[in-house]
Design an enzyme around this catalytic site. Structure first.
Site, PDB file in Angstrom:
ATOM      1  N   HIS A   1     -34.509  29.681 -32.777  1.00  0.00           N
ATOM      2  CA  HIS A   1     -35.641  28.834 -33.158  1.00  0.00           C
ATOM      3  C   HIS A   1     -35.190  27.379 -33.134  1.00  0.00           C
ATOM      4  O   HIS A   1     -34.328  26.980 -33.914  1.00  0.00           O
ATOM      5  CB  HIS A   1     -36.083  29.239 -34.574  1.00  0.00           C
ATOM      6  CG  HIS A   1     -37.316  28.537 -35.064  1.00  0.00           C
ATOM      7  ND1 HIS A   1     -37.902  28.847 -36.271  1.00  0.00           N
ATOM      8  CD2 HIS A   1     -38.078  27.547 -34.529  1.00  0.00           C
ATOM      9  CE1 HIS A   1     -38.966  28.091 -36.457  1.00  0.00           C
ATOM     10  NE2 HIS A   1     -39.089  27.280 -35.415  1.00  0.00           N
TER      11      HIS A   1
ATOM     12  N   ARG B   1     -36.112  24.114 -34.273  1.00  0.00           N
ATOM     13  CA  ARG B   1     -37.076  23.517 -35.202  1.00  0.00           C
ATOM     14  C   ARG B   1     -37.176  22.023 -34.940  1.00  0.00           C
ATOM     15  O   ARG B   1     -36.219  21.384 -34.496  1.00  0.00           O
ATOM     16  CB  ARG B   1     -36.638  23.753 -36.651  1.00  0.00           C
ATOM     17  CG  ARG B   1     -36.649  25.212 -37.060  1.00  0.00           C
ATOM     18  CD  ARG B   1     -36.372  25.354 -38.550  1.00  0.00           C
ATOM     19  NE  ARG B   1     -37.545  25.056 -39.332  1.00  0.00           N
ATOM     20  CZ  ARG B   1     -38.316  25.977 -39.927  1.00  0.00           C
ATOM     21  NH1 ARG B   1     -38.016  27.244 -39.848  1.00  0.00           N
ATOM     22  NH2 ARG B   1     -39.377  25.612 -40.600  1.00  0.00           N
TER      23      ARG B   1
ATOM     24  N   GLU C   1     -37.970  30.678 -29.971  1.00  0.00           N
ATOM     25  CA  GLU C   1     -38.994  30.544 -31.019  1.00  0.00           C
ATOM     26  C   GLU C   1     -39.270  29.075 -31.205  1.00  0.00           C
ATOM     27  O   GLU C   1     -38.321  28.278 -31.334  1.00  0.00           O
ATOM     28  CB  GLU C   1     -38.399  31.048 -32.334  1.00  0.00           C
ATOM     29  CG  GLU C   1     -39.023  32.271 -32.885  1.00  0.00           C
ATOM     30  CD  GLU C   1     -38.410  32.569 -34.230  1.00  0.00           C
ATOM     31  OE1 GLU C   1     -38.454  31.725 -35.136  1.00  0.00           O
ATOM     32  OE2 GLU C   1     -37.874  33.668 -34.368  1.00  0.00           O
TER      33      GLU C   1
ATOM     34  N   THR D   1     -39.628  30.511 -41.794  1.00  0.00           N
ATOM     35  CA  THR D   1     -41.032  30.653 -41.403  1.00  0.00           C
ATOM     36  C   THR D   1     -41.757  31.490 -42.464  1.00  0.00           C
ATOM     37  O   THR D   1     -41.345  32.607 -42.754  1.00  0.00           O
ATOM     38  CB  THR D   1     -41.120  31.348 -40.027  1.00  0.00           C
ATOM     39  OG1 THR D   1     -40.166  30.718 -39.166  1.00  0.00           O
ATOM     40  CG2 THR D   1     -42.503  31.214 -39.435  1.00  0.00           C
TER      41      THR D   1
HETATM   42  N1  PXP Z   1     -39.195  36.457 -36.221  1.00  0.00           N
HETATM   43  C1  PXP Z   1     -39.616  35.199 -36.475  1.00  0.00           C
HETATM   44  C2  PXP Z   1     -40.848  34.710 -35.785  1.00  0.00           C
HETATM   45  C3  PXP Z   1     -38.893  34.364 -37.340  1.00  0.00           C
HETATM   46  O1  PXP Z   1     -39.326  33.114 -37.585  1.00  0.00           O
HETATM   47  C4  PXP Z   1     -37.708  34.843 -37.911  1.00  0.00           C
HETATM   48  C5  PXP Z   1     -36.910  33.960 -38.805  1.00  0.00           C
HETATM   49  O2  PXP Z   1     -36.363  32.921 -38.088  1.00  0.00           O
HETATM   50  C6  PXP Z   1     -37.291  36.144 -37.597  1.00  0.00           C
HETATM   51  C7  PXP Z   1     -38.076  36.947 -36.766  1.00  0.00           C
HETATM   52  C8  PXP Z   1     -36.033  36.721 -38.119  1.00  0.00           C
HETATM   53  O3  PXP Z   1     -36.105  36.851 -39.507  1.00  0.00           O
HETATM   54  P1  PXP Z   1     -34.826  37.183 -40.325  1.00  0.00           P
HETATM   55  O4  PXP Z   1     -33.868  36.060 -40.147  1.00  0.00           O
HETATM   56  O5  PXP Z   1     -35.341  37.329 -41.720  1.00  0.00           O
HETATM   57  O6  PXP Z   1     -34.272  38.472 -39.754  1.00  0.00           O
END
Ligand code: PXP
Length: 240
Positions: free
Chosen positions: A45, A47, A72, A103
């Protein structure tokens, strides 16, 4: 049943690096180690505030990942230009607020549809598959298909944070079925761990899980390869 891909989000490798503004640990090296351990894809991601991933990381991931790279990002002009230049296999559009720790919820597809529809069209024209990160709500899923997305990623945060409530899991199951009926591919993620992933992995319509924080957490004790293999083992057992 469809195969279930495990895509590893390596953001929090960069979080540790950024805590000291240095060059280790390297999220690109982590991504390559995840791939070697059997990950089916890599997610990161970028940001707006660049709190973990930096532009150079994303450039490297887009070039060096051997598995599909899922970028992302928020639906902004800056990010669209980056995606069009780097052409990751997939973009997952997420809502983004500066003050949030992570998020916090799915996209508001109704409010944001003026921006989302042309963005999805632009990404498709660049050969990029687009997923929308959404809550498992019927109207939102219907709207996601209408907007032209190829996939949705169901937000599993409510499920993960309320382990004894059956309703969030039921909503994920119904949402996955509805999405497939509308022609969407179904992904899921957020807050998944080896302790709670099995019921989500068992939903037959889901093709991809995006998992990050817990992999980096487990990696501190076992190494990242073992963390990926352990998640894979639990997912496969649930899918049988
Ligand atoms: N999917 C999305 C769209 C997210 O924003 C995130 C967190 O960055 C994740 C999956 C993964 O989440 P986690 O880090 O809690 O496994």
């Amino acid at each position: 049943m469809l195969p279930l891909r495990l895509c590893i989000n390596v953001d929090h490798v960069a979080t540790v690096r950024q805590a000291r503004q240095t060059d280790e640990p390297d999220p690109v090296a982590a991504a390559l180690a995840c791939e070697a351990a059997g990950a089916d894809g890599i997610t990161a991601h970028l940001r707006e505030d660049r709190r973990h991933m930096q532009d150079a990381d994303i450039e490297q991931l887009a070039v060096r990942c051997r598995t599909p790279f899922n970028l992302e990002m928020a639906c902004t002009e800056e990010m669209l230009l980056i995606a069009e230049r780097l052409r990751p296999a997939q973009v997952t559009l997420v809502p983004e607020k500066r003050a949030e720790v992570t998020t916090e919820g799915g996209l508001d597809v109704t409010k944001a549809s003026d921006m989302l529809q042309p963005a999805i069209a632009r990404l498709s024209a660049a050969g990029i598959r687009t997923a929308l990160f959404v809550d498992p709500v019927p109207m939102i899923i219907e709207r996601s298909a209408w907007l032209g997305a190829q996939a949705i990623e169901l937000h599993t945060g409510t499920y993960a944070h309320h382990p004894h409530d059956q309703r969030p899991l039921a909503a994920l199951r119904t949402g996955a079925r509805q999405a497939v009926a509308l022609g969407l591919k179904v992904h899921a993620g957020h807050g998944l761990t080896v302790r709670n992933v099995a019921p989500v992995a068992a939903i037959p319509e889901i093709e991809e899980l995006n998992i990050g924080h817990t992999i980096v957490s487990m990696a501190m004790f076992t190494g990242i390869a073992q963390a990926v293999r352990e998640m894979r083992r639990v997912m496969d057992a649930a899918r049988r």
